[in-house]
Write a protein that holds these residues in place. Structure first.
Motif, short mmCIF file in Angstrom:
data_model
loop_
_atom_site.label_atom_id
_atom_site.label_comp_id
_atom_site.label_asym_id
_atom_site.label_seq_id
_atom_site.Cartn_x
_atom_site.Cartn_y
_atom_site.Cartn_z
N LEU A 131 0.85 -1.18 0.00
CA LEU A 131 0.00 0.00 0.00
C LEU A 131 0.89 1.24 0.00
O LEU A 131 1.65 1.46 0.96
N PRO A 132 0.85 2.06 -1.04
CA PRO A 132 1.58 3.33 -1.00
C PRO A 132 1.00 4.21 0.10
O PRO A 132 -0.23 4.27 0.28
N LEU A 133 1.86 4.88 0.84
CA LEU A 133 1.41 5.70 1.97
C LEU A 133 1.44 7.18 1.59
O LEU A 133 2.42 7.66 1.02
N ALA A 218 5.04 -2.22 13.03
CA ALA A 218 5.46 -1.87 11.67
C ALA A 218 6.95 -1.58 11.72
O ALA A 218 7.37 -0.54 12.23
N ALA A 219 7.76 -2.51 11.21
CA ALA A 219 9.21 -2.29 11.15
C ALA A 219 9.50 -1.27 10.07
O ALA A 219 8.94 -1.32 8.97
N LEU A 220 10.38 -0.32 10.35
CA LEU A 220 10.73 0.73 9.42
C LEU A 220 12.10 0.41 8.82
O LEU A 220 13.11 0.39 9.53
N VAL A 221 12.12 0.15 7.50
CA VAL A 221 13.35 -0.33 6.86
C VAL A 221 13.62 0.47 5.60
O VAL A 221 12.70 1.00 4.96
N GLU A 222 14.89 0.54 5.22
CA GLU A 222 15.26 1.15 3.95
C GLU A 222 14.77 0.26 2.81
O GLU A 222 14.89 -0.96 2.87
N ALA A 223 14.22 0.91 1.78
CA ALA A 223 13.70 0.16 0.64
C ALA A 223 13.95 0.96 -0.62
O ALA A 223 13.22 1.88 -0.93
N GLY A 224 15.02 0.62 -1.33
CA GLY A 224 15.40 1.42 -2.48
C GLY A 224 15.79 2.81 -2.01
O GLY A 224 16.63 2.98 -1.12
N ARG A 225 15.15 3.83 -2.57
CA ARG A 225 15.43 5.20 -2.17
C ARG A 225 14.39 5.72 -1.18
O ARG A 225 14.35 6.92 -0.90
N THR A 227 11.53 4.51 2.34
CA THR A 227 11.38 3.76 3.57
C THR A 227 10.10 2.96 3.52
O THR A 227 9.04 3.50 3.14
N ALA A 228 10.16 1.69 3.87
CA ALA A 228 8.98 0.83 3.89
C ALA A 228 8.62 0.49 5.32
O ALA A 228 9.48 0.33 6.18
N ALA A 229 7.32 0.38 5.56
CA ALA A 229 6.80 -0.10 6.83
C ALA A 229 6.35 -1.54 6.63
O ALA A 229 5.43 -1.80 5.85
N ILE A 230 7.01 -2.48 7.31
CA ILE A 230 6.68 -3.90 7.19
C ILE A 230 5.79 -4.27 8.36
O ILE A 230 6.25 -4.35 9.50
N LEU A 231 4.49 -4.45 8.11
CA LEU A 231 3.56 -4.75 9.19
C LEU A 231 3.62 -6.22 9.56
O LEU A 231 3.62 -7.10 8.69
N GLY A 261 7.94 8.81 8.07
CA GLY A 261 8.63 8.92 6.79
C GLY A 261 8.47 7.76 5.84
O GLY A 261 9.03 7.78 4.74
N ALA A 262 7.71 6.73 6.22
CA ALA A 262 7.50 5.59 5.32
C ALA A 262 6.58 6.00 4.18
O ALA A 262 5.58 6.70 4.39
#
Length: 305
Positions: A131-133, A218-225, A227-231, A261-262
């Protein structure tokens, strides 16, 4: 046992072309970056890089953290077979049987057939949802939610363990260490203290005064350029299901992750969990791909998460 294979310049060029970073919010995350984001969102206690595979180990607790996943694995049959055999050999040295996580959004395409031919059983079929945030369009957090960000909060972990304990002598310590491995948003809902459980289906029957009834992370991780939230770790007291608590936790996680910032949310749902799939699709998530595990025949079952 640790080994990182050398890449030729042509291999690196092909990987760059296949797995370009997401250039802006709303774009799909490329395969290589998607795999690394998923690993970081449920970070194993050990990672060995073996011939283009990430071999993840975490004291045998959860398949996600105890499997091999292709990151930049070779595509030619001979090299792929050699990599699989090397992983099997490394695990055999410690008396373990191999388990591979096979994603349809990231090659090599021949991996699943190779493992099937070697007698591996397929299990744990799951769907990846994304889901784009957009901070401006994300629903507001639940007004009674207890929210923590950053390092693992011990009170939240106690609540999460009470709602979703795991079996095994080392399970509690291992789960704690896995969850502590990545900064995250942690959400906790408590009952209103009277124990009536007469919610209206909107998650309103909570006020922070009673026992934990729902948690999420929701883990906050770098994803490309970005930030992704991994629920993950979304759990509801079985006595309080169908009251909107899972939705309230999920909406709160998405809202706070966007503030942190995700720009993309990801989660994984087992394909036989229709209620969870319906919940997340109702929140706007859509399928990104799927995966399953291949386990050597005779390997004991391990819960996914």
């Amino acid at each position: 046992m640790s080994h990182r294979s050398r890449r030729t310049s042509s291999q690196a060029h092909r990987r760059s072309a296949r797995h370009s970073a997401r250039p802006a919010s709303g774009r799909a995350l490329g395969g290589y970056h998607l795999v690394e984001a998923l690993i970081a969102g449920w970070r194993p206690l050990q990672r060995l890089d073996v011939d283009g595979f990430a071999l993840l180990r975490s004291r045998g607790i959860t398949r996600r953290a105890n499997s091999a996943v292709a990151v930049d694995a070779p595509s030619d049959d001979a090299s792929l077979l050699a990599a699989v055999e090397r992983i099997e050999g490394l695990l055999a040295m410690t008396g373990e049987q191999a388990c591979f996580r096979v994603l349809d959004v990231h090659g090599p395409e021949a991996l699943d057939g190779l493992l099937a031919a070697r007698g591996y059983d397929a299990t744990g079929h799951s769907t990846l949802l994304e889901l784009p945030l957009d901070r401006a369009r994300t629903a507001a957090p639940h007004p009674s939610a207890e929210i923590r960000t950053g390092a693992l909060d011990e009170d939240w972990f106690e609540a999460a363990w009470s709602l979703a304990p795991r079996d095994g002598d080392d399970a509690r310590a291992t789960m704690h260490d896995i969850l502590a491995g990545t900064p995250s948003v942690q959400v906790l809902l408590r009952s209103n203290g009277n124990g009536d459980g007469n919610g209206d289906g909107n998650g309103d029957d909570v006020d922070g005064g009673g026992a934990p009834v729902a948690v999420g992370r929701a883990a906050l991780v770098e994803a490309g350029r970005g930030t992704a939230a991994i629920l993950n770790m979304i759990a509801v007291d079985p006595r309080r299901r169908r009251e909107g608590l899972g939705r309230a936790v999920s909406q709160t996680l998405l809202a706070i992750a966007a503030v942190q910032g995700a720009d993309l949310a990801l989660l994984e749902v087992e394909q036989d969990n229709a209620p969870a799939a319906a919940l997340y699709q109702g929140l706007g998530f859509h399928p990104r791909g799927s995966y399953h595990y291949r386990k050597q025949a005779g390997a004991p079952p391990t819960p996914d998460s």
